[in-house]
Design a protein around this motif. Structure first.
Motif, PDB file in Angstrom:
ATOM      1  N   TYR A   2       0.726  -1.103   0.013  1.00  0.00           N
ATOM      2  CA  TYR A   2      -0.017   0.084   0.142  1.00  0.00           C
ATOM      3  C   TYR A   2       0.861   1.328  -0.014  1.00  0.00           C
ATOM      4  O   TYR A   2       1.698   1.500   0.936  1.00  0.00           O
ATOM      5  CB  TYR A   2      -0.925  -0.066   1.266  1.00  0.00           C
ATOM      6  N   ASP A   3       0.826   2.007  -1.094  1.00  0.00           N
ATOM      7  CA  ASP A   3       1.654   3.334  -1.108  1.00  0.00           C
ATOM      8  C   ASP A   3       0.775   4.487  -0.830  1.00  0.00           C
ATOM      9  O   ASP A   3       1.139   5.545  -0.387  1.00  0.00           O
ATOM     10  CB  ASP A   3       2.229   3.370  -2.483  1.00  0.00           C
ATOM     11  N   HIS A  29       2.996   0.867   6.230  1.00  0.00           N
ATOM     12  CA  HIS A  29       3.400   0.609   5.127  1.00  0.00           C
ATOM     13  C   HIS A  29       4.207   1.558   4.332  1.00  0.00           C
ATOM     14  O   HIS A  29       4.452   1.844   2.878  1.00  0.00           O
ATOM     15  CB  HIS A  29       2.342   0.172   4.178  1.00  0.00           C
ATOM     16  N   ASP A  30       4.632   2.642   4.941  1.00  0.00           N
ATOM     17  CA  ASP A  30       5.447   3.826   4.804  1.00  0.00           C
ATOM     18  C   ASP A  30       4.609   4.555   3.389  1.00  0.00           C
ATOM     19  O   ASP A  30       5.025   4.920   2.457  1.00  0.00           O
ATOM     20  CB  ASP A  30       6.707   3.727   4.354  1.00  0.00           C
ATOM     21  N   GLY A  79       4.035  10.241  12.178  1.00  0.00           N
ATOM     22  CA  GLY A  79       5.131  10.562  11.156  1.00  0.00           C
ATOM     23  C   GLY A  79       4.488  10.097   9.771  1.00  0.00           C
ATOM     24  O   GLY A  79       5.180  10.131   8.708  1.00  0.00           O
ATOM     25  N   VAL A  80       3.082  10.249   9.516  1.00  0.00           N
ATOM     26  CA  VAL A  80       2.426   9.773   8.259  1.00  0.00           C
ATOM     27  C   VAL A  80       1.918  11.125   7.626  1.00  0.00           C
ATOM     28  O   VAL A  80       1.707  12.171   8.026  1.00  0.00           O
ATOM     29  CB  VAL A  80       1.283   9.198   8.627  1.00  0.00           C
ATOM     30  N   ASP A  81       2.507  10.997   6.284  1.00  0.00           N
ATOM     31  CA  ASP A  81       2.169  12.215   5.356  1.00  0.00           C
ATOM     32  C   ASP A  81       0.922  12.102   4.821  1.00  0.00           C
ATOM     33  O   ASP A  81       0.253  11.060   4.723  1.00  0.00           O
ATOM     34  CB  ASP A  81       3.235  12.143   3.878  1.00  0.00           C
ATOM     35  N   ILE A 104      -5.335   5.190  -5.895  1.00  0.00           N
ATOM     36  CA  ILE A 104      -5.291   4.756  -4.240  1.00  0.00           C
ATOM     37  C   ILE A 104      -5.226   3.253  -4.299  1.00  0.00           C
ATOM     38  O   ILE A 104      -5.756   2.462  -5.111  1.00  0.00           O
ATOM     39  CB  ILE A 104      -6.644   5.127  -3.581  1.00  0.00           C
ATOM     40  N   ASP A 105      -4.357   2.676  -3.328  1.00  0.00           N
ATOM     41  CA  ASP A 105      -4.219   1.156  -3.198  1.00  0.00           C
ATOM     42  C   ASP A 105      -5.262   0.544  -2.058  1.00  0.00           C
ATOM     43  O   ASP A 105      -5.631  -0.591  -2.002  1.00  0.00           O
ATOM     44  CB  ASP A 105      -2.775   0.780  -2.621  1.00  0.00           C
TER      45      ASP A 105
END
Length: 146
Positions: A2-3, A29-30, A79-81, A104-105
């Protein structure tokens, strides 16, 4: 895997549970978290013409901005964008459109778990998204006895 993860929000306190799941998945999943608020144009399209639609739209848009700020607040410690967007339209249609056109994934969204006559009478945005979306949808039960 998941990006890009989409989390639609209506700003209700219960939806924070779905947002927290989305934040956890994005952190693991960054991934970039996309927070979407849909101004439900159907909610004011039947109002009398003398009502100021622009004023109502502005109020609903401000409500959406507050809801998206809350998503950002929940994502910051992890720390999630986060990318935020407010759109006008039918919530289920706009969620599916954003997900399919935006790369979107995964969609993570709350559901109130209504059944029977409540679901029949009120409908379910989550159910319509699950049925219409080509993007996988993770539903998180919110509110009540979640």
């Amino acid at each position: 895997m998941y990006d890009h993860i989409l989390v639609p929000t209506d700003g209700s306190p219960g939806v924070e549970r779905a947002v927290e799941h989305a934040v956890d998945l994005a952190a693991a999943h960054d991934a970039t978290l996309h927070a979407l608020y849909v101004v439900n144009t159907a909610s004011y399209s039947s109002m009398p013409m003398e009502t100021s639609w622009e004023h109502i739209r502005d109020m609903l848009g401000e409500e959406g901005e507050r809801a998206l700020e809350r998503v950002q607040e929940l994502a910051d410690p992890a720390g999630v964008d986060v990318e935020t967007v407010v759109v006008d339209g039918s919530p289920s249609r706009e969620i599916v459109h954003y997900a399919e056109d935006g790369g979107i994934d995964l969609i993570v969204m709350g559901t109130h778990g209504r059944g029977g006559i409540d679901r029949l009478l009120l409908g379910s945005v989550a159910e319509r998204v699950v049925r219409a979306s080509k993007v996988p949808v993770l539903t998180v039960r919110v509110g009540g006895d979640a």
